[in-house]
Each structure stands twice: as structure tokens, then as C-alpha cells.
Design a protein around this motif. Structure first.
Motif, short mmCIF file in Angstrom:
data_model
loop_
_atom_site.label_atom_id
_atom_site.label_comp_id
_atom_site.label_asym_id
_atom_site.label_seq_id
_atom_site.Cartn_x
_atom_site.Cartn_y
_atom_site.Cartn_z
N LEU A 198 -7.36 9.84 6.80
CA LEU A 198 -7.01 9.05 5.62
C LEU A 198 -8.10 9.12 4.56
O LEU A 198 -9.29 9.02 4.85
N ALA B 99 -10.30 -0.07 8.30
CA ALA B 99 -9.33 -1.16 8.16
C ALA B 99 -8.31 -1.15 9.30
O ALA B 99 -7.93 -2.20 9.81
N LEU C 257 0.82 -1.19 0.00
CA LEU C 257 0.00 0.00 0.00
C LEU C 257 0.86 1.25 0.00
O LEU C 257 1.21 1.73 1.05
N ASP D 39 -11.91 3.02 0.06
CA ASP D 39 -11.82 4.27 0.82
C ASP D 39 -12.37 4.09 2.24
O ASP D 39 -13.06 4.95 2.78
N CYS E 177 -1.75 5.01 0.04
CA CYS E 177 -2.44 5.55 1.19
C CYS E 177 -1.94 6.95 1.44
O CYS E 177 -0.80 7.26 1.21
N THR F 98 -8.41 7.71 0.26
CA THR F 98 -7.72 7.06 -0.84
C THR F 98 -7.55 8.03 -2.00
O THR F 98 -8.45 8.79 -2.34
N GLU G 225 -6.19 -4.40 4.73
CA GLU G 225 -5.72 -3.03 4.55
C GLU G 225 -5.94 -2.57 3.11
O GLU G 225 -6.36 -1.43 2.85
N GLY H 236 -9.53 -1.93 2.36
CA GLY H 236 -9.86 -0.64 2.94
C GLY H 236 -9.41 0.50 2.06
O GLY H 236 -10.10 1.51 1.92
N GLN H 237 -8.26 0.34 1.43
CA GLN H 237 -7.75 1.38 0.54
C GLN H 237 -8.59 1.47 -0.74
O GLN H 237 -8.98 2.56 -1.16
N GLN I 277 -10.17 3.23 4.92
CA GLN I 277 -8.88 2.96 5.55
C GLN I 277 -8.91 3.08 7.08
O GLN I 277 -8.24 2.32 7.77
N ALA J 230 -5.60 7.97 11.22
CA ALA J 230 -6.72 7.23 10.62
C ALA J 230 -7.87 8.13 10.21
O ALA J 230 -8.45 7.96 9.13
#
Length: 339
Positions: free
Chosen positions: A57, A189, A21, A184, A24, A59, A177, A180-181, A186, A54
Motif C-alpha cells: 500500500l 493502520a 477511503l 502514508d 487507497c 497513498t 485508517e 494512515g492514508q 496504511q 498491506a
């Protein structure tokens, strides 16, 4: 001998994304990426944002990833309609809060309870292609075991497919993870994988003081006459739990040699508590105990034969570290703290 068993092997074969990843980032990072250049996820590096980051974050799209088959996939936005053909990945998607985005699941999905309302898309190996087309997904997540023919047909129709194939707990964490990326999600995740890491740490901390002489030999059988060797995440779960898998000298999934297991003389035997003989209704532990010569095995002499929840330990998803704790409790019940 016919058996009634869940398709747990599918879980063991399911899902790894051979990427990491690097796309991110927070809003400051996003400004450094132009709209014309897809964000490339490097296969050898992995961005691990801190918990403090977090909430910030998001994407960066376009986002390009490479799946377990080497297929390169670019996302221009978060998928809005997702079909999951792997129970493990379905659990991950729901854990990430993507209930509304999941429009279809495999016939074997049974967790969480909310999957009961989702449209069924057929089996894991040969899914219902027509049902998938009707669902109009912008992402299909599946395991490496889905047939090449079905995969190619759906890709030719313009359906985006990601195939995964985890071989370790770290692979499972990386998959979550990455999902989650891609979606979107994250921050969600991070919450999921932090819990998994904590559960893993509880086990490894509990068994870290074991000497090689204290480590118990373990035999695991989840489908009649089959066990798992090195190179699979289930073997790693035994190792993380402080056990020594007697089949670790083999690779992948193997039919057992009953004589070899007698000679290996495991201290603990783990089995799938959901397997029964269709005709006699004998459970797998009863079948194991009745084998010729196996009454001389230490595990059977000491009644150290323990049934496991196959969904926890065979599905490489967010609950796999709960399965790790179950395995550790089965091998060393005296070492782990019990609530």
C-alpha cells in the motif's frame, strides 16, 4: 463541589472524519490516477485493503478529504510536521509510528510516554495559537470542540486543520485508517485496526448468547452528576458489552436526575476512578453511594459499582476497544476469558 478530574469529556467529544477511503491503493492503482486530478475520498464508501496487500500500500497524492465540519482539504504529500490537539488522535498518530512527525500536542496528552517530550500547544477548546504558528505544522488534527474562532484564525493563516467527531467504534476505526492514508502509513493502520477489531470481537462473542432478560442495566457517571445517552460512542461501548444503558432514552451528555436513576434501578454502576472531591478527598464512588435513596439501588446493594480507567473508555482512539473489554469485564466478569 470542585473536582479533580482529567478532561475526559474532551476525549468523548473528540474526533470523527466524515469521509471514507477510496484513494487507497497499490502501485497498480496509482498508475490509474493522473497527477493533475486529486484523489477524492468519497463520503459514502470505504476501501478496506486485505492484510496481504498491506505491504504494497502507498497513498496516491494529491489526496482530498472532507472533515467533520464539511471542510475540504487536499494533501499533495504526506504531512511532515503534525500538531495534535486531541489526546485520542495523538494516541492514534503514535500507534501509526508517527512519533517523529508529531511536533506538538495538547496540554492534556499523557499517552504514550513519548508525548512528554513534545511541545505543548494549549487546551483542546482554546489552543495556544501562537505556539501552533511557531511549530509550523502542515497538519493540525483536532476535535469538533475546538472553537470556531480559533479554527478560522489558523485556517486564515494557511494552516491545514482537520476536525473529527466519532460517534461509534467504527468511526474511530475509520479515523485511524484515514490518518494512515493521509500520512502514508496504511500498513501500520491495518495492524492497529485489526487488533481493535479482534478485541471488539472477543467481547461481542462473549456476550452474544445473553437473552434480553439476562442483559444488565448499566448506569455510568464519569463527571460528578453527568452521564451519557444515545448518539455517543460511550453509549455504544455499553451496548457492545451486552449492557443496557439506563440513560439511552436521552441523547448526548446529560446532567442526571437522581430520582430517575433510583427508578431505573441499574444492576451495575460504572464510574471514573480518577475523580475526587477537592475538599473532602471523597472519590466518585463514595459520593455516589452516599446519595439519598441510592442505597436501595440494586448495583449498590450488590456492591456492583466499578471504577474504570477514563482514558481507555473516553478517548476515541486505538485503545478504546481495550476500554470496551474493561466495561464488559465490569458488567459480566464471568463471561470474558481472563488471562
Amino acid at each position: 463541589m470542585k473536582l479533580l478530574k482529567k478532561n475526559w469529556i474532551t476525549g468523548a467529544l473528540a474526533l470523527m472524519l466524515t469521509i471514507s477511503l477510496t484513494a487507497c491503493g497499490n502501485n497498480e492503482q496509482a498508475e490509474k490516477v493522473t497527477e493533475q486530478t486529486p484523489t477524492e475520498v468519497a463520503p459514502t464508501e470505504q476501501t478496506k485493503p486485505t492484510e496481504e496487500q498491506a505491504s504494497d500500500l502507498s497513498t496516491v497524492y494529491p489526496l482530498t478529504v472532507v472533515d467533520a465540519t464539511g471542510e475540504s482539504i487536499t494533501f499533495t504529500e504526506a504531512p511532515k510536521q503534525i500538531v495534535s490537539l486531541s489526546p485520542a488522535e495523538t494516541e492514534a498518530l503514535f500507534a501509526l509510528g508517527l512519533d517523529e512527525q508529531v511536533v506538538g500536542v495538547s496540554d492534556f496528552d499523557d499517552y504514550p510516554e513519548a508525548v512528554t517530550s513534545k511541545a505543548r500547544m494549549g487546551g483542546v477548546y482554546s489552543p495556544n495559537e501562537e505556539a501552533i504558528i511557531v511549530a509550523e505544522p502542515d497538519l493540525v488534527v483536532t476535535g469538533i470542540s475546538m472553537s470556531v474562532e480559533a479554527t478560522e484564525k489558523l485556517r486564515e493563516l494557511g494552516i491545514t486543520i482537520i476536525k473529527t467527531d466519532p460517534k461509534s467504534v467504527d468511526d474511530v476505526i475509520a479515523n485511524i485508517e484515514l490518518l494512515g492514508q493521509i500520512t502514508d502509513q496504511q500498513a501500520e493502520a491495518i495492524t492497529v485496526v485489526d487488533k481493535m477489531k479482534q478485541e471488539r470481537a472477543e467481547v461481542t462473542e462473549a456476550v452474544k448468547s445473553l437473552t434480553p432478560e439476562q442483559k444488565k442495566k448499566v448506569y455510568i457517571e464519569f463527571s460528578l452528576g453527568w452521564t451519557v445517552g444515545s448518539g455517543e460512542f460511550l453509549n455504544e461501548l455499553i451496548t457492545l458489552a451486552g449492557g443496557v444503558n439506563v440513560a439511552a432514552d436521552t441523547v448526548g451528555w446529560n446532567e442526571i436526575s437522581e430520582e430517575k436513576i433510583i427508578n431505573d434501578n441499574p444492576d451495575v454502576i460504572l464510574y471514573n476512578m480518577n475523580v475526587k472531591d477537592e475538599t473532602t478527598q471523597e472519590t466518585l464512588d463514595q459520593i455516589i453511594k452516599a446519595r439519598s435513596g441510592w442505597d436501595q439501588i440494586t448495583a449498590i446493594k450488590n456492591d456492583a459499582i466499578v471504577g474504570l480507567n477514563d482514558n481507555l473508555v473516553s478517548r476515541p482512539g486505538p485503545r478504546v476497544t481495550q476500554g470496551l473489554k474493561e466495561i464488559a469485564n465490569a458488567i459480566y466478569p464471568e463471561l470474558l476469558n481472563h488471562e
